[in-house]
Design an enzyme around this catalytic site. Structure first.
Site, PDB file in Angstrom:
ATOM      1  N   HIS A  62       0.856  -1.186   0.000  1.00 33.11           N
ATOM      2  CA  HIS A  62       0.000   0.000   0.000  1.00 33.11           C
ATOM      3  C   HIS A  62       0.887   1.229   0.000  1.00 33.11           C
ATOM      4  CE1 HIS A  62       0.790  -0.669   4.268  1.00 33.11           C
ATOM      5  NE2 HIS A  62       0.263   0.490   4.598  1.00 33.11           N
ATOM      6  N   HIS A  64       1.374   3.898   1.988  1.00 34.97           N
ATOM      7  CA  HIS A  64       1.943   4.592   3.153  1.00 34.97           C
ATOM      8  C   HIS A  64       3.469   4.659   3.046  1.00 34.97           C
ATOM      9  CE1 HIS A  64      -1.790   3.915   5.935  1.00 34.97           C
ATOM     10  NE2 HIS A  64      -1.924   4.952   5.137  1.00 34.97           N
ATOM     11  N   ASP A  66       5.851   4.511   5.114  1.00 37.40           N
ATOM     12  CA  ASP A  66       6.685   3.517   5.811  1.00 37.40           C
ATOM     13  C   ASP A  66       6.663   2.154   5.096  1.00 37.40           C
ATOM     14  OD1 ASP A  66       3.997   3.218   6.699  1.00 37.40           O
ATOM     15  OD2 ASP A  66       4.671   2.134   8.477  1.00 37.40           O
ATOM     16  N   HIS A  67       6.085   2.127   3.896  1.00 34.13           N
ATOM     17  CA  HIS A  67       6.137   0.932   3.042  1.00 34.13           C
ATOM     18  C   HIS A  67       6.673   1.236   1.645  1.00 34.13           C
ATOM     19  CE1 HIS A  67       3.757  -1.571   5.885  1.00 34.13           C
ATOM     20  NE2 HIS A  67       3.452  -0.361   6.315  1.00 34.13           N
ATOM     21  N   HIS A 120      -7.308  -1.278   5.707  1.00 35.26           N
ATOM     22  CA  HIS A 120      -6.350  -0.336   6.313  1.00 35.26           C
ATOM     23  C   HIS A 120      -6.231   0.881   5.381  1.00 35.26           C
ATOM     24  CE1 HIS A 120      -2.638   1.012   8.277  1.00 35.26           C
ATOM     25  NE2 HIS A 120      -2.005   0.956   7.117  1.00 35.26           N
ATOM     26  N   ASP A 139      -0.102  -4.144   6.120  1.00 38.50           N
ATOM     27  CA  ASP A 139      -0.730  -3.713   7.378  1.00 38.50           C
ATOM     28  C   ASP A 139      -2.190  -4.148   7.472  1.00 38.50           C
ATOM     29  OD1 ASP A 139       1.676  -2.544   7.891  1.00 38.50           O
ATOM     30  OD2 ASP A 139       0.965  -0.467   7.774  1.00 38.50           O
ATOM     31  N   HIS A 178       4.790  -5.039  10.264  1.00 40.25           N
ATOM     32  CA  HIS A 178       5.381  -4.491  11.492  1.00 40.25           C
ATOM     33  C   HIS A 178       5.609  -5.574  12.550  1.00 40.25           C
ATOM     34  CE1 HIS A 178       4.748  -0.117  10.647  1.00 40.25           C
ATOM     35  NE2 HIS A 178       3.737  -0.571   9.911  1.00 40.25           N
TER      36      HIS A 178
HETATM   37 ZN   LIG Z   1       0.085   1.423   6.576  1.00 36.88          ZN
END
Ligand SMILES: [Zn+2]
Length: 258
Positions: A62, A64, A66-67, A120, A139, A178
């Site tokens: 996805h 975001h 942090d990905h 998410h 996530d 995570h």
């Molecule tokens: Zn995420």
């Protein structure tokens, strides 16, 4: 030529940011590799070099940051193509290959299938490989938990967990985004105080996490609780134990406040 074990898709877990997992999935024979959820470029590039991998693809579950934040630098360094959901056109930097439900991706001889699992975020996808079997699910499903509902609804999360990820073979290894397992199971044990499998799993995870590196970047495989399996999640994940959308919504709301 190689035996069966040589043909298994290998997975390297690369700790990134403060609790993210970036993965390198690769074919042992050809060294063809994909990076999944590149939160940062450098830790992945170091391992790609150390393992002698030929990176052909960058997969994002996805959008975001942090990905995905490492995608442009990894693409620049390796020439790898960037794959993510088609809805990310114009949003995800460097996107070259737009994916939808049922599309396939390739790592050497290994074929992965794209599952749309919006909840998410609405662009969320998973990458499922029969050779393992294993799934990269970002996530959406965590070990002992699920992602927050930033864009989707409890209905969509129920669908993603129960009708999509939950129907994969029981022995499917689950690689999520995570290292949240200890906190997730702490919550689960409060929701299900009489569930022995949850309390036993929590104790095992606490043991694994004891003495974990102060800087997650220095984490070794011995202190990682990922991968989990679909079977283990069916037994101990409070969101898979929730039998209805309403119950999942209630548990998700409790976790948001926990
Ligand atoms: Zn995420």
């Amino acid at each position: 030529m190689g035996n069966l074990s040589d043909m298994t898709l290998q997975v390297e877990r690369v700790p990134t940011l403060s609790d993210n997992y970036t993965y390198l999935a690769y074919c042992d024979q050809s060294k063809a590799a994909a990076v999944i959820d590149a939160a940062e470029a450098d830790p992945a590039l170091v391992r790609i070099s150390e393992l002698g991998l030929n990176l052909t693809s960058i997969f994002s579950t996805h959008h975001h940051l942090d990905h995905t934040a490492g995608n442009p630098d990894i693409a620049k360094a390796t020439g790898a193509l960037i794959y993510a959901h088609a809805d990310n056109r114009g949003r995800l930097p460097g996107l070259t290959n737009e994916l939808r439900e049922g599309d396939t991706v390739q790592i050497g001889p290994h074929i992965g299938r794209v599952l749309e699992i919006p909840a998410h975020t609405m662009d969320h996808i998973a990458f499922y490989f029969d050779d393992g079997p294993l799934v990269f699910c970002g996530d959406t499903m965590f070990a002992g938990g699920c992602g927050r509902l930033f864009e989707g609804t409890p209905e969509l999360m129920f669908e993603a967990l129960h009708k999509k990820l939950g129907t994969l073979p029981a022995d499917t290894r689950v690689y999520c985004g995570h290292e949240y397992t200890e906190a997730n199971l702490g919550f689960a044990s409060e929701i299900f105080p009489d569930n022995l499998e949850i309390s036993e799993r929590l104790a095992a995870v606490q043991e694994t996490r004891k003495g974990a590196a102060a800087d997650w970047h220095d984490a070794t495989p011995a202190e990682m609780t990922i991968p989990t399996t679909i079977e283990q999640e069916q037994k101990t994940n409070p969101f898979l134990l929730a039998p209805t959308v309403e119950e999942l919504a209630r548990v998700r709301a409790l976790k948001d406040e926990w």
